[in-house]
Design a protein around this motif. Structure first.
Motif, PDB file in Angstrom:
ATOM      1  N   ASP A   1      -2.764  -5.026   8.356  1.00 53.86           N
ATOM      2  CA  ASP A   1      -1.775  -4.709   9.478  1.00 53.86           C
ATOM      3  C   ASP A   1      -2.394  -4.435  10.770  1.00 53.86           C
ATOM      4  O   ASP A   1      -1.770  -4.731  11.622  1.00 53.86           O
ATOM      5  CB  ASP A   1      -1.155  -3.282   8.947  1.00 53.86           C
ATOM      6  N   THR A   2      -3.701  -4.237  10.787  1.00 48.39           N
ATOM      7  CA  THR A   2      -4.317  -3.781  12.010  1.00 48.39           C
ATOM      8  C   THR A   2      -4.245  -5.220  12.858  1.00 48.39           C
ATOM      9  O   THR A   2      -3.947  -5.071  14.266  1.00 48.39           O
ATOM     10  CB  THR A   2      -5.830  -3.547  12.090  1.00 48.39           C
TER      11      THR A   2
ATOM     12  N   MET B   1       0.733  -1.144  -0.145  1.00 46.44           N
ATOM     13  CA  MET B   1       0.110  -0.056  -0.171  1.00 46.44           C
ATOM     14  C   MET B   1       0.903   1.308   0.174  1.00 46.44           C
ATOM     15  O   MET B   1       0.430   2.400  -0.316  1.00 46.44           O
ATOM     16  CB  MET B   1      -1.062   0.048   1.097  1.00 46.44           C
TER      17      MET B   1
ATOM     18  N   ILE C   1      -8.866  -5.271   3.212  1.00 50.17           N
ATOM     19  CA  ILE C   1      -8.509  -3.695   2.959  1.00 50.17           C
ATOM     20  C   ILE C   1      -7.279  -3.518   3.772  1.00 50.17           C
ATOM     21  O   ILE C   1      -6.337  -2.853   3.195  1.00 50.17           O
ATOM     22  CB  ILE C   1      -9.756  -2.972   3.624  1.00 50.17           C
ATOM     23  N   ASN C   2      -7.033  -3.906   5.063  1.00 46.75           N
ATOM     24  CA  ASN C   2      -5.811  -3.582   5.729  1.00 46.75           C
ATOM     25  C   ASN C   2      -5.418  -4.877   6.661  1.00 46.75           C
ATOM     26  O   ASN C   2      -5.991  -4.761   7.708  1.00 46.75           O
ATOM     27  CB  ASN C   2      -6.081  -2.563   6.414  1.00 46.75           C
TER      28      ASN C   2
ATOM     29  N   TYR D   1      -0.680   4.845  -1.632  1.00 49.80           N
ATOM     30  CA  TYR D   1      -0.928   6.019  -0.713  1.00 49.80           C
ATOM     31  C   TYR D   1      -0.375   7.228  -1.581  1.00 49.80           C
ATOM     32  O   TYR D   1      -0.892   8.334  -1.598  1.00 49.80           O
ATOM     33  CB  TYR D   1      -0.068   5.851   0.747  1.00 49.80           C
TER      34      TYR D   1
ATOM     35  N   ILE E   1      -7.959   3.894   0.426  1.00 46.68           N
ATOM     36  CA  ILE E   1      -8.634   2.769   0.771  1.00 46.68           C
ATOM     37  C   ILE E   1      -8.300   1.416  -0.197  1.00 46.68           C
ATOM     38  O   ILE E   1      -8.135   0.401   0.265  1.00 46.68           O
ATOM     39  CB  ILE E   1     -10.188   3.092   0.889  1.00 46.68           C
TER      40      ILE E   1
ATOM     41  N   SER F   1      -6.532   0.021  -3.418  1.00 45.17           N
ATOM     42  CA  SER F   1      -5.556   0.023  -4.373  1.00 45.17           C
ATOM     43  C   SER F   1      -6.074  -0.243  -5.777  1.00 45.17           C
ATOM     44  O   SER F   1      -7.015  -0.648  -6.099  1.00 45.17           O
ATOM     45  CB  SER F   1      -4.520  -1.192  -4.116  1.00 45.17           C
TER      46      SER F   1
ATOM     47  N   LEU G   1     -12.713  -5.774   6.767  1.00 44.50           N
ATOM     48  CA  LEU G   1     -11.962  -5.068   7.686  1.00 44.50           C
ATOM     49  C   LEU G   1     -12.100  -5.437   9.138  1.00 44.50           C
ATOM     50  O   LEU G   1     -13.562  -5.438   9.455  1.00 44.50           O
ATOM     51  CB  LEU G   1     -12.167  -3.613   7.341  1.00 44.50           C
TER      52      LEU G   1
ATOM     53  N   GLN H   1      -4.194  -6.101   1.298  1.00 44.10           N
ATOM     54  CA  GLN H   1      -3.254  -5.093   1.075  1.00 44.10           C
ATOM     55  C   GLN H   1      -2.680  -4.839   2.471  1.00 44.10           C
ATOM     56  O   GLN H   1      -3.197  -5.046   3.629  1.00 44.10           O
ATOM     57  CB  GLN H   1      -4.503  -3.856   1.034  1.00 44.10           C
ATOM     58  N   THR H   2      -1.495  -4.448   2.302  1.00 50.49           N
ATOM     59  CA  THR H   2      -0.637  -4.244   3.650  1.00 50.49           C
ATOM     60  C   THR H   2       0.416  -3.071   3.460  1.00 50.49           C
ATOM     61  O   THR H   2       0.833  -2.904   2.365  1.00 50.49           O
ATOM     62  CB  THR H   2      -0.061  -5.664   3.883  1.00 50.49           C
ATOM     63  N   PHE H   3       0.962  -2.613   4.441  1.00 43.76           N
ATOM     64  CA  PHE H   3       2.271  -1.925   4.365  1.00 43.76           C
ATOM     65  C   PHE H   3       3.360  -2.762   4.943  1.00 43.76           C
ATOM     66  O   PHE H   3       4.366  -2.186   4.679  1.00 43.76           O
ATOM     67  CB  PHE H   3       2.020  -0.641   5.660  1.00 43.76           C
TER      68      PHE H   3
END
Ligand code: ADP
Ligand code: ZN
Length: 727
Positions: free
Chosen positions: A560-561, A391, A557-558, A395, A401, A403, A424, A597-599
């Motif tokens: 990483d949380t 991600m 969506i993410n 960004y 939100i 990609s 999410l 999706q991730t950082f």
């Protein structure tokens, strides 16, 4: 005759029995496990009969007499009475807490309401046919009455279905009478489906389970491999033996589909057990089991206490789920109870999962559990392809939100008339609202946590204590700049973005906020099944168990949380969560795709998720656990001290730590004291100590002693959490 009675209060100081005299008229009826009314102090309260004896106790106090027995039809049987003691020892709760936990609210010991029975009222003839015929001959003009009598000639009828004024006359004349029959509130009539012929792999697993032996099996089947079908085949054999099955499922969102499958296969032989039922419904399902009218119990954690007296099999589906551990007192693990009960009944326990917990897999590897693998999806369904999207560059393109990759895949999927699921792990609009000028964030005044913004109500809410405030404008209460912005993501925010991007498609959101109403869950799930929605957005509620053949794309969506949780189990949980979510894609002949999706695109856990490599992740995590001395390489206990007064509480936790250090084996490790991850909840401060040990015979006794020391402490509480889920 005397009865030793445990009184209704769940406090440590009353965690023992009191002796009462059994009055003459109750001596033939009273039994261990019954609920009785007793005088206690100046009040009448309730209690459970723990034992009966003819010996007069030598007590200096006057012995009082039992008032009455409450609900003679329902009592805890011997197995459940003993199970209460097991639960007490395992979790260090009071015995009353243990018994209360086993009972539905309607039957809890302190419940005053007499009866929850629901009746159907019928009318039937109360005279022989000759008398009826004579009456008809003599009353040719009473057309309505004759009509009723002619109906009842063929048998009874529901009272509501016949004319009421004429009926009244007939009842008064003694020609017709009313009868009551107790009925169950839940009565599912569904079309029955035939069972499938098992695939070769399913057959192998099914055949290995010995129904006449107490053994634990780990059914490790990839998502969509047909574990449920194996459960149902086993269940059928157990019922054919005249025995009962308890099957646990993690939570209500899952029960809908699985319960339906069980109803379709076994009809009304199924009883259900979960928190969304009314008190009356729960009572009925409990009675249905007691009366032997249901041989299969499907339910959440507490269903493990179902009052079946001829248990033949326990199944724990999605065994890795953390919902099987109760988060508050008594902090029991359904697995421990299941083991105890299957041992008592000499029957098997089957644990099923696509991603077994490390503990279970470790036991399977050691041969403590029998390992039953299902490696392939049923039919032509393939395991979906997983793509990881970084991600960071997105960004830069202002894709906050979605990609570009995910957007494109969603379009593709929708154009093929297939469904998309976006996942999410956060409800609400966005997780964090803060001031871009001074950095101010809104925090809950009662809990150690930031508030979450809910756009639909324009409120900032605490997810721990329900504290909430309106967000008036974007002016910072601290520096008074017009600079309040939202960061982070919530399901609500994604929903509004998706609706904007794909205006011609139907979107539904499934999270704790949209499913709080009774029946809302089922409605959404049915809607998805019938393709009333194209895009489904949800929290972990959509991650497990659900089977929608037309969903071909899953977007996370993410990731990483979940990865960034400060918990030694976060790697294990993330793998299992993402693997489960991925498992929602492509469950039929259509090929599925998953986008994460991730950082942290280089994260090890994500690597194993991408390769669908459970064993890779297992070995990786086990190695970490061994090096860092975490379960399953040791046992763990969390001891927490909580209180309103910061100073008093922090001093007390130090005393507790010292006490433990002076009363342990050398090899046992005491960590802390520290503040809990959630330091303050509802104005209560929380501190904790972690105990890690491999062999410590005294530790449980030491903790029991410690627990007793808190009986008289005002304003200070101790929580002893054996095998804590999060630390
Ligand atoms: P799991 O619980 O392992 O994720 P399910 O039990 O939901 O998998 O099975 C996936 C799908 O395959 C379901 O739609 C189920 O009805 C179907 N299925 C399972 N076993 C068979 C079988 N032996 N023959 C045909 N279809 C099957
Ligand atoms: Zn709060």
């Amino acid at each position: 005759m005397y009865a030793n009675v445990l009184v209704q209060y769940e406090v440590k100081s009353l965690d023992h029995t009191f002796t009462y005299l059994v009055p003459e008229e109750l001596q033939d009826i009273i039994q261990v496990g019954m609920k009785v009314s007793i005088p206690f102090g100046h009040k009448n309260i309730n209690g459970f009969v723990i034992s009966l004896t003819d010996e007069k106790p030598n007590s200096e106090y006057e012995i009082k007499t039992i008032n009455s027995i409450i609900n003679k039809d329902i009592k805890l049987n011997k197995e459940l009475m003993d199970l209460g003691i097991f639960l007490q020892n395992k979790t260090l709760c009071t015995l009353m807490t243990a018994y209360q936990t086993m009972l539905p609210r309607a039957l809890k010991v302190d419940n005053k309401k007499e009866s929850y029975d629901k009746y159907q009222i019928y009318v039937e003839l109360d005279q022989d046919i000759d008398t009826i015929d004579r009456y008809i001959l003599g009353h040719q003009r009473s057309k309505k009455q004759i009509e009723i009598l002619n109906i009842l000639r063929d048998g009874r009828a529901l009272k509501g279905e016949v004319n009421s004024s004429s009926l009244k006359t007939l009842i008064k004349l003694g020609l017709v009478k009313e009868t009551r029959e107790s009925i169950y509130r839940i009565n599912r009539i569904v079309e029955q489906t035939k069972e499938y012929k098992l695939t070769e792999e399913q057959e192998m697993a099914y055949k290995q389970v010995d129904l006449n032996k107490n053994n634990t099996y780990l059914l490790h089947g990839v998502t969509g491999s047909g574990k449920t079908e194996v459960y149902m085949h086993l269940a059928k054999d157990v019922i054919d033996q005249g025995k009962c099955v308890i099957m646990l499922v993690p939570e209500i969102s899952l029960t809908t589909q699985i319960v339906n499958r069980f109803y379709q296969r076994f009809g009304n032989d199924v009883a259900i057990y979960h928190s969304n039922l009314s008190d009356g419904e729960k009572y009925d399902e409990y009675k249905k089991i007691l009366n032997g009218d249901a041989h299969i119990v499907v339910g959440a954690r507490s269903a493990i206490f179902a009052p079946v007296d001829n248990l033949g099999l326990v199944i724990i589906d999605e065994e890795h789920s953390d919902t099987y551990k109760q988060a508050n007192n008594p902090r029991y693990q359904a697995l421990d109870i299941a083991k105890e009960r299957t041992k008592y009944h000499n029957c098997p326990l089957v644990l099923g999962s696509a991603t077994p917990s490390l503990e279970s897999m470790a036991r399977a590897q050691k041969g403590v559990y029998t390992y039953l693998p299902l490696t392939k999806r049923v039919g032509n369904a393939k395991i979906p392809e997983v793509q990881i999207v970084d991600m960071a560059p997105e960004y830069k393109k202002r894709n906050m939100i979605l990609s570009d990759t995910l957007k494109l895949e969603i379009m593709n999927c929708l154009e093929n008339n297939e469904q998309v699921m976006l996942f999410l792990n956060r409800r609400g609009y966005s997780t964090l609202i803060s001031c871009t000028s001074c950095g101010y964030t809104y925090k809950c005044p009662h809990c150690d946590i930031t508030l979450t913004y809910h756009k639909s109500t324009n409120k900032l809410k605490c997810h721990y204590c329900d504290y909430s405030i309106y967000l008036k404008d974007n002016i910072c209460p601290e520096c008074h700049e017009k600079a309040i912005r939202d960061y982070g993501l919530g399901t609500e925010k994604i929903e509004s973005e998706i609706k904007e991007l794909f205006p011609s498609y139907k979107v539904v959101r499934m999270d704790a906020d949209t499913t709080s109403k009774k029946g809302a869950h089922e409605e959404i799930i049915n809607g998805i099944e019938n393709h009333e929605y194209d895009i489904i957005i949800g929290t972990q509620m959509i991650s497990k168990g659900l089977d929608f053949p037309n969903v071909t794309l899953v977007g996370v969506i993410n990731a990483d949380t979940s990865l960034n949780m400060p918990d030694f189990r976060s790697g294990e949980h993330t793998f299992s969560l993402l693997n489960q979510v991925s498992g929602r894609a492509g469950r039929s002949s259509k090929l599925g795709k998953v986008i994460i999706q991730t950082f942290n695109p280089d994260n090890k856990t994500l690597f194993y998720v991408q390769n669908n490599d459970y064993m890779g992740n297992y070995n990786y995590e086990m190695n970490l656990r061994r090096i860092l001395k975490y379960p399953p390489y040791c046992f763990m206990i969390a001891v927490r001290v909580t209180g309103k007064d910061y100073d008093k509480t922090s001093k007390e936790i130090l005393r507790v730590a010292n006490y433990l250090k002076n009363n342990k084996e050398d090899s046992t490790i005491i960590l802390g004291p520290t503040t809990c991850t959630l330091f303050k909840v509802k104005d209560i401060f929380r501190f904790q100590i972690i105990i890690k040990y491999r062999f410590d015979e005294k530790i449980i006794e030491t903790l029991k002693e410690l627990d007793k020391m808190f009986i008289d402490k005002k304003d200070l509480n101790i929580e002893i959490d054996i095998d804590p889920l999060d630390i």
